[in-house]
Every structure is written in C-alpha cells, then in structure tokens.
Design an enzyme around this catalytic site. Structure first.
Site, PDB file in Angstrom:
ATOM      1  N   LYS A 122       0.877  -1.181   0.000  1.00 11.22           N
ATOM      2  CA  LYS A 122       0.000   0.000   0.000  1.00 11.22           C
ATOM      3  C   LYS A 122       0.908   1.222   0.000  1.00 11.22           C
ATOM      4  CE  LYS A 122      -4.409   1.092   0.142  1.00 11.22           C
ATOM      5  NZ  LYS A 122      -5.592   0.381  -0.351  1.00 11.22           N
ATOM      6  N   ASP A 162      -6.905   4.317  -4.655  1.00 10.31           N
ATOM      7  CA  ASP A 162      -7.610   4.181  -3.372  1.00 10.31           C
ATOM      8  C   ASP A 162      -8.220   5.557  -3.128  1.00 10.31           C
ATOM      9  OD1 ASP A 162      -7.904   2.277  -0.887  1.00 10.31           O
ATOM     10  OD2 ASP A 162      -7.336   4.179   0.017  1.00 10.31           O
TER      11      ASP A 162
HETATM   12  P1  NDP Z   1     -12.879   7.677  -3.076  1.00  7.37           P
HETATM   13  O1  NDP Z   1     -11.801   8.668  -2.865  1.00  7.37           O
HETATM   14  O2  NDP Z   1     -13.413   7.461  -4.435  1.00  7.37           O
HETATM   15  O3  NDP Z   1     -14.119   7.983  -2.108  1.00  7.37           O
HETATM   16  C1  NDP Z   1     -13.956   8.037  -0.742  1.00  7.37           C
HETATM   17  C2  NDP Z   1     -15.268   8.459  -0.111  1.00  7.37           C
HETATM   18  O4  NDP Z   1     -15.154   8.353   1.305  1.00  7.37           O
HETATM   19  C3  NDP Z   1     -15.623   9.902  -0.406  1.00  7.37           C
HETATM   20  O5  NDP Z   1     -17.014  10.017  -0.399  1.00  7.37           O
HETATM   21  C4  NDP Z   1     -14.989  10.635   0.768  1.00  7.37           C
HETATM   22  O6  NDP Z   1     -15.570  11.889   1.046  1.00  7.37           O
HETATM   23  C5  NDP Z   1     -15.263   9.671   1.894  1.00  7.37           C
HETATM   24  N1  NDP Z   1     -14.237   9.827   2.935  1.00  7.37           N
HETATM   25  C6  NDP Z   1     -12.900   9.713   2.791  1.00  7.37           C
HETATM   26  N2  NDP Z   1     -12.274   9.950   3.943  1.00  7.37           N
HETATM   27  C7  NDP Z   1     -13.239  10.212   4.828  1.00  7.37           C
HETATM   28  C8  NDP Z   1     -13.242  10.518   6.198  1.00  7.37           C
HETATM   29  N3  NDP Z   1     -12.073  10.610   6.878  1.00  7.37           N
HETATM   30  N4  NDP Z   1     -14.422  10.717   6.799  1.00  7.37           N
HETATM   31  C9  NDP Z   1     -15.600  10.619   6.109  1.00  7.37           C
HETATM   32  N5  NDP Z   1     -15.652  10.338   4.798  1.00  7.37           N
HETATM   33  C10 NDP Z   1     -14.509  10.129   4.183  1.00  7.37           C
HETATM   34  O7  NDP Z   1     -12.303   6.301  -2.465  1.00  7.37           O
HETATM   35  P2  NDP Z   1     -12.812   4.816  -2.715  1.00  7.37           P
HETATM   36  O8  NDP Z   1     -14.274   4.798  -2.937  1.00  7.37           O
HETATM   37  O9  NDP Z   1     -11.907   4.209  -3.701  1.00  7.37           O
HETATM   38  O10 NDP Z   1     -12.463   4.141  -1.308  1.00  7.37           O
HETATM   39  C11 NDP Z   1     -13.414   4.053  -0.242  1.00  7.37           C
HETATM   40  C12 NDP Z   1     -12.987   2.959   0.722  1.00  7.37           C
HETATM   41  O11 NDP Z   1     -12.912   1.702   0.021  1.00  7.37           O
HETATM   42  C13 NDP Z   1     -11.607   3.139   1.357  1.00  7.37           C
HETATM   43  O12 NDP Z   1     -11.622   2.593   2.658  1.00  7.37           O
HETATM   44  C14 NDP Z   1     -10.706   2.280   0.463  1.00  7.37           C
HETATM   45  O13 NDP Z   1      -9.523   1.874   1.135  1.00  7.37           O
HETATM   46  C15 NDP Z   1     -11.634   1.105   0.211  1.00  7.37           C
HETATM   47  N6  NDP Z   1     -11.306   0.294  -0.955  1.00  7.37           N
HETATM   48  C16 NDP Z   1     -11.242   0.841  -2.191  1.00  7.37           C
HETATM   49  C17 NDP Z   1     -10.956   0.055  -3.277  1.00  7.37           C
HETATM   50  C18 NDP Z   1     -10.989   0.583  -4.670  1.00  7.37           C
HETATM   51  O14 NDP Z   1     -10.906  -0.233  -5.598  1.00  7.37           O
HETATM   52  N7  NDP Z   1     -11.124   1.876  -4.892  1.00  7.37           N
HETATM   53  C19 NDP Z   1     -10.623  -1.372  -3.118  1.00  7.37           C
HETATM   54  C20 NDP Z   1     -10.836  -1.875  -1.771  1.00  7.37           C
HETATM   55  C21 NDP Z   1     -11.123  -1.046  -0.747  1.00  7.37           C
HETATM   56  P3  NDP Z   1     -14.816  13.232   0.564  1.00  7.37           P
HETATM   57  O15 NDP Z   1     -14.996  13.292  -0.899  1.00  7.37           O
HETATM   58  O16 NDP Z   1     -15.468  14.330   1.322  1.00  7.37           O
HETATM   59  O17 NDP Z   1     -13.380  13.058   0.967  1.00  7.37           O
END
Ligand code: NDP
Length: 449
Positions: A122, A162
């Site tokens: 990571k 991510d």
């Molecule tokens: P994105 O950046 O596309 O979206 C993240 C979302 O989560 C946004 O809506 C963001 O809001 C919100 N968010 C992020 N940080 C916080 C926080 N501290 N408090 C509240 N809301 C928060 O990321 P992904 O959708 O790719 O990832 C989401 C989760 O899924 C993560 O945990 C990631 O590790 C996990 N994941 C992702 C994978 C992938 O293929 N993308 C694979 C496996 C797991 P805002 O826009 O306001 O920041």
C-alpha cells in the site's frame, strides 16, 4: 500468543490503526498457531507483521501560483510470499505510516483470498487533491512518480488507486512512469480502457461487495430484492455498490462524504445515481448538492460533538460502509441492530471499530469484513495484470463472470476455514485464517528470507 502482539505493540505503540488490524488477525489465528507449531517455530506471525520494506520520500511540487509545497510519499512493500506487492495509493491529508501499514497488512490477507498470485502493499501521500486544479494534481503526481518509479515494476510492485486516487491520478502517474522509464508496461492497475485498463475495474470493488453480500444472504435463503440498504461514502466504491444494489432490486437510502450525508427515503434511483457520479467524478462537488437538486432528500452535516454517526441510525436491513476506516463505532452498530439490521458488507477497509465488530458477531448477523467483501477490486486489478501480460482484453461479461466466481470462492473459503477452526459462520475468523494459512505455507516454502 498475545506475547507476539505485545511485542509488536511495544515497538509500534503510536501506530493505532496498524495495531488494530494486527490485533484482530492475531486473535483469529490462535487456533491455527496451536495446531501448527511449524508456524510458531518459523516466527511467521512476527514476520507477517513486519513490512519487507518501507519506503518514505519527499515530494516537492509547485502550485498554480508558483508556491513550492513539500508532501510526504510512502510505499509499504508488506509481503511478497505469493506474488508481486499489490495494493492501492491513497492521497488524503490523514495519511501516515500507521494508516498505510494497516492497509498494507490487510491487503496481504485480502490478496491471498482472491486466489490470484499477488502479494500485499500500500502507499500514498498526505497530499489532498481536494480543491486543487488539474494542473496541480498533475504536477504532484509527476513529482510522486519521479521517486516511486525506482521502486515499482510489473514483476515487483504494482500499485492501484484508493481514496483520492482515481482515473485522473492513475493517468498522470502512468504518464510520468512511461516518460522516465521509456517502457509501456502494466505497472499500475485501474488504468483507462484506451491504454491497458480492464473492463469492470472501476465497478469491481462495489460490485464485489454486493456479490459477497448476496452470497451471505443465500446461506439464509434470502436475496437483496426489496431490502433497504444504507451506503456510506460517495466515491468509487459507494457509487458502484449502489449501482449493483439497484440492479438486484434493493433500495439505497443514504450516501455521504466527509462533510455530511443525505437520506433519501424514496430511494436513490438510476437517474439520481447518474447525477451523483457526475457531481462527484466530473464536477468534484459535495454530497450536500444532492439534497439541493432532489428536495425529497435530507442533508445532515457532520456533527463532531455526537458520539455516533446518524447515518447508521435509519431503518434498514443491510449496511455497506464504503467510505473509510473506523467510520462505524459500537454505538452505530447498536443503532443499526436496533433498527433491524441483519447484514453488513464492508466496501471500505476496516470501517467498523473492534467493539462494533464484536456486537455484529455476538448478534450473529451476516457480517462480511472488508478483507473478504471488498476484495473484488484487487481481484480485477489482478485480472488487469493478466490481460496486460497476455496483451489482450477480455469482454465485460468475461471479467464480470470471473469477478463473481472469485467472490463466491472467497465466501466459500471464509465459511470453510471458520468451520474448520470452530467458528462457524464467523467471516472475520474465516477470512483471517484462510489468508493466513496460504501466506504462512508459502513463507515456509521460501525459507528464512
Ligand atoms: P474515493 O476517494 O473514491 O471515495 C472516498 C469516499 O469516502 C468519499 O465520499 C470521501 O468523502 C469519503 N471519505 C474519505 N475519507 C473520509 C473521512 N475521513 N471521513 C468521512 N468520509 C470520508 O475512495 P474509494 O471509494 O476508492 O475508497 C473508499 C474505501 O474503500 C476506502 O476505505 C478504500 O480503502 C476502500 N477500498 C477501495 C478500493 C478501490 O478499488 N477503490 C478497493 C478496496 C477497498 P470526501 O470526498 O469528502 O473526501
């Protein structure tokens, strides 16, 4: 056993997310260690919890006004026992060593579960892409890759996206790698379709989490049709989780971002989801704008004075936490249970706090931990690597079918391993044990390296 955890805890006492992830695995594999003294003799647990390599570097870049900024870059190369390091890059101001080590540690087990030959890693930076221009994001990505390129390679370490790293960032990172190294190889996944990406990769984590939920429901003779679902987040994972739930006849009533959440009692439709995708992916706007556009939705801003998140306190059978780590605590878990919640499938990594997980397990609901439930993303990244190596492209249907098969086999592995070690129906124990045994045996095969 707790001796192993205590030693790790005393050495990395300030890394609370990392210790949380390690603590859960150490707990789960106690029975495995008792049955397999060879793992203890070879200090497999101690070795798995220590990254093979941690790379930290300076990322200097210039904003549009000519001002210089310095961010910190990381790559954790955690474990390569079953294949090249693989795991995403996160760009978010909260990024630090503890968060990336927890994510890399989880990734090792998750990747082992996918049935594909990929190790775990990571990386990322404390850079915040929010509010930056495309040109600023490009300059940052180029500076980041100027250093990262010497550490990665298609047979060594293959990062992906991510939080904060989507198609735009992957494009800029790939472009810089290609320029410096003068080679066109699959050193990143999540690439665009025109230049080596795989169909279904953007959808894979969300779709996979819903496929996993469907597998869990099938064990009780149920499916998603007609079920009300709470989804958190509004990024990549949340969007495609919502899309697949709608396709399978479920109803999604919430979405969130870091500033607040919307509750749409009537349900998010395909048309509303299209608006949301446009809002988040193109305009890079805030979730509050959803409630401005659709007056039936209610927006609630984050209230840090509360000891719970009201998002989880709505009547629903299913929850899909898809934002970030520790976003659902024991109070939230209790609220969800009180409202009749009976299934949680984690799209995010470690979104539930340990006391919340205990509540889900004690109440014997269907609880799919991120390691298993969100493995679809990295699985299709693995399939992207295969397609790149073969220099061909599978159809959407082919990749989706492979994703479904992989999620099904992860589900079976969790069930079987949990049962073998006396924790029937416990997907946490099942995922940890199945992943651990595969990695441990591979490490033994390789000798003391
Ligand atoms: P994105 O950046 O596309 O979206 C993240 C979302 O989560 C946004 O809506 C963001 O809001 C919100 N968010 C992020 N940080 C916080 C926080 N501290 N408090 C509240 N809301 C928060 O990321 P992904 O959708 O790719 O990832 C989401 C989760 O899924 C993560 O945990 C990631 O590790 C996990 N994941 C992702 C994978 C992938 O293929 N993308 C694979 C496996 C797991 P805002 O826009 O306001 O920041």
């Amino acid at each position: 056993m707790s001796n192993v955890y205590d030693k790790i805890a005393s050495r990395d006492s300030n890394e609370k997310e990392f210790l949380q992830a390690v603590g859960e695995v150490v707990d789960s594999v106690k029975g495995v260690m008792d049955k397999n003294p060879q793992y203890r003799d070879a200090k497999i647990l101690e070795r798995i919890a220590e990254p093979e390599r941690v790379i930290m570097f300076r990322v200097p870049w210039m904003d549009d006004k000519g001002e210089v900024h310095v961010n910190r870059g990381f790559r954790i190369e955690m474990n390569s026992a079953i294949g090249p390091y693989k795991g995403g890059l996160r760009f978010h101001p909260s990024v630090n060593l503890s968060i990336l080590k927890f994510l890399a540690f989880e990734q090792v087990f998750k990747n082992a579960l996918t049935t594909l030959p990929i190790g775990g890693g990571k990386g990322g930076s404390d850079f915040d892409p929010k509010g930056k221009s495309d040109a600023e994001v490009m300059r940052f990505c180029q500076a980041f890759m100027a250093e990262l390129q010497r550490h990665i390679g298609h047979n060594t370490d293959v990062p992906a996206g991510d939080i904060g790293v989507g198609a735009r960032e992957i494009g800029f990172l790939f472009g810089m790698y290609k320029k410096i190294r003068n080679e066109f190889v699959g050193i990143l996944t999540g690439k665009s379709l025109n230049w080596g990406g795989s169909l279904i990769r953007p959808e894979a984590t969300g779709y996979g989490s819903v496929y996993f939920a469907s597998e869990m429901l099938a064990t009780r003779g149920e499916d998603l049709k007609g079920k009300t679902c709470i989804v958190s987040g509004s990024g990549n994972v949340a969007q495609y989780t919502t899309e697949k739930i709608l396709e399978l006849g479920g109803k999604v009533v919430t979405l969130s971002d870091s500033a607040g959440y919307i509750y749409d009692e009537a349900g998010i439709t395909t048309e509303k989801l299209q608006y949301l995708m446009q809002l988040k992916n193109i305009r890079r706007g805030r979730i509050s704008e959803y409630a401005d556009k659709y007056s039936e939705a209610v927006y609630t801003p984050v209230d840090t004075a509360l000891d719970h998140n009201p998002l989880w306190n709505h009547k629903a059978e299913c929850a899909f936490p898809s934002a970030t780590q520790n976003e659902l605590n024991a109070k939230d878990a209790q609220n969800f249970l009180n409202n009749g919640g009976s299934l949680v499938s984690e799209g995010a990594n470690m979104p539930t706090t340990p006391d919340g997980v205990d509540l889900f397990l004690d109440n014997k609901i269907l609880y799919g931990p991120g390691k298993a439930a969100n493995a679809g993303g990295v699985a299709v990244s693995g399939l992207e690597m295969s397609q790149n190596s073969m220099r061909l492209k599978w159809t959407r249907e082919e990749v989706d079918a492979k994703l479904k098969t992989i999620m099904k086999s992860i589900h079976t592995a969790c069930i079987d391993s949990a049962e073998e070690y006396g924790s029937k129906g416990n997907y946490v124990a099942g995922a940890n044990i199945a992943g651990f045994v595969k990695i441990a045996d591979s490490m033994l095969d390789h000798g003391l390296v």
